[in-house]
Design an enzyme around this catalytic site. Structure first.
Site, mmCIF file in Angstrom:
data_model
loop_
_atom_site.group_PDB
_atom_site.id
_atom_site.type_symbol
_atom_site.label_atom_id
_atom_site.label_comp_id
_atom_site.label_asym_id
_atom_site.label_seq_id
_atom_site.Cartn_x
_atom_site.Cartn_y
_atom_site.Cartn_z
ATOM 1 N N ASN A 7 0.864 -1.185 0.000
ATOM 2 C CA ASN A 7 0.000 0.000 0.000
ATOM 3 C C ASN A 7 0.901 1.237 0.000
ATOM 4 O OD1 ASN A 7 -1.774 2.058 0.520
ATOM 5 N ND2 ASN A 7 -2.616 1.170 2.396
ATOM 6 N N ARG A 241 -11.949 16.788 7.540
ATOM 7 C CA ARG A 241 -12.775 17.060 6.346
ATOM 8 C C ARG A 241 -14.197 17.412 6.752
ATOM 9 N NH1 ARG A 241 -11.461 11.518 3.673
ATOM 10 N NH2 ARG A 241 -9.222 11.567 3.989
#
Ligand code: ADP
Length: 399
Positions: A7, A241
């Site tokens: 990843n 966010r």
């Protein structure tokens, strides 16, 4: 077969070597600060002490070379030679509309991942760098790409089309894609196993609550709606966010604060969410401590977060007509009993009733609903690496 799961972020690389015979993790690690001063690998092999490797790593290829050396190292390695790695599974963030499932990587797949860069300019390029480095270092080893978006490709058009002029979808592919797909898929499958039911017969709401958070409606094993959208900015309030806001706030603030598009992007992605409301932290552990100490804005941030989660669970339950299970996963979902409790407090009307005693768990699988509640509430630690390894094994075995 041993499978290496990779990843890659822009300056980081996470990896796990998994023996698929017993799904045992043989080795895992994290490389940080690739391409910048202070590159470091923290490498753990099962049953051995951690090894920390500090060496300059100018790019992902050099980082991966050192990771592979560590994995086969005589002293602290997990296997004897690279021939013992049967396949590599790569996490890729965005597969656009090109991929509804994991795939064996070939030239055509690389070109398609390349086309998706436009949709994930920060994420797909490092994923591609990781794949390219691996292909150079292990040219004979089969590689598989597993996409964060793939699980959500089953979402029907009425849930993925935005109420904007249709031409933006046609011209630019502006639509809901959704993210965290590998995690939502893993925990929904695991929930069915734990409940001893066929996933085809279940309606499940999966709540991945971490730094980034998203909720998915999984009907009969397929994602039919999810809270993140064209980007991971939509939906729940997150660490930094904003999640859903009235889009008209954006031009209003740009005008008032004399901001350009980069400023506003930064504002919504990095300075909003629970950090923005509280002014304290994006980390829920800090927020819970601050709230307990009487910090009103930290308390408000947690309230906003929990209310949004409650709303999405209720909305998705209605969308599926009924719900059999609600699953909590990721950093907050797995670890914070108090957030799970607060989220579920608003859901008793839907027969989603949490048992405060059973809910007193952290980081392990558990059913935490009251026996009398019709809906099962589960805590399931996510395992995206294992899901990637399983997909990789399946594809490589069925070539
Ligand atoms: P990522 O999205 O980066 O993979 P994680 O799933 O690891 O994130 O979640 C990280 C977040 O989990 C942290 O920011 C923190 O807010 C939250 N978290 C971790 N442990 C706890 C805890 N014991 N209580 C509350 N929140 C926690």
């Amino acid at each position: 077969m041993n499978i290496l799961v990779i990843n890659c972020g822009s300056s980081s690389l996470k990896y796990q070597l998994i023996d698929m015979n017993g799904e045992d993790v043989l080795a895992k690690g994290l490389v940080e600060r690739i391409g910048i001063e202070g590159s470091v690998i923290k490498h753990d092999t099962a049953g051995k002490d951690r090894v920390v490797i500090k060496e300059p790593m100018k790019d992902h290829k050099r980082a991966l070379e050192l990771v592979l050396e560590a994995i086969v190292d005589e002293e602290h390695g997990a296997i004897k030679s690279m021939d013992e790695i049967g396949a590599v599974g790569h996490r890729v963030v965005h597969g656009g509309e090109e991929f509804a499932d994991s795939v064996i990587i070939d030239e055509a797949v690389m070109e398609a991942i390349d086309r998706c860069i436009e949709l994930a300019p920060l994420h797909n390029p490092p994923n591609i760098m990781g794949i390219e480095a691996c292909r150079e270092l292990m040219p004979e080893t089969p590689m598989v790409a597993v996409f964060d978006t793939a699980f959500h490709q089953s979402i029907p058009a009425e849930n993925y089309i935005y109420p904007l002029p249709y031409e933006f979808y046609e011209k630019y592919k502006v639509r809901r894609y959704g993210f965290h797909g590998t995690s939502h898929k893993y925990v929904s499958l695991r929930a069915a196993e734990i409940l001893g039911k066929d996933i085809k017969d279940l309606n499940i709401v999966t709540c991945h609550l971490g730094n980034g958070s998203s909720i998915t409606a999984v009907q009969g094993g397929e994602s039919i709606d999810t809270s993140m959208g064209f980007t991971p900015l939509e939906g729940l309030a997150m660490g930094t966010r904003s999640g859903d806001i009235d889009p008209a706030i954006i031009p209003f603030i740009m005008n008032k604060e004399d901001m350009n598009f980069d400023d506003v992007n930064e504002l919504l992605n990095k300075k909003s969410g629970v950090l923005g409301i509280s002014g304290v932290s994006s980390d829920f552990r800090d927020l819970e401590v601050a709230a307990e100490e009487g910090n009103e804005r930290a308390k408000l941030a947690l309230d906003v977060f929990c209310n949004r989660v409650t709303k999405y669970i209720a909305a998705y339950s209605a969308q599926m007509c009924s719900v059999d299970a609600v699953v909590f996963t990721a950093g907050i979902g797995e670890n914070s009993a108090s957030i799970r409790e607060r989220v579920c407090d608003g859901l008793e009307c839907l027969n989603i009733i949490i048992d405060k005693e059973l809910n007193n768990v952290r980081g392990k699988e558990a059913i935490v609903s009251k026996a009398l509640g019709a809906v099962k509430i589960l805590v399931i630690p996510t395992n995206e690496e294992l899901m990637i390894a399983r997909d990789t094994l399946n594809l490589v075995n069925n070539r």
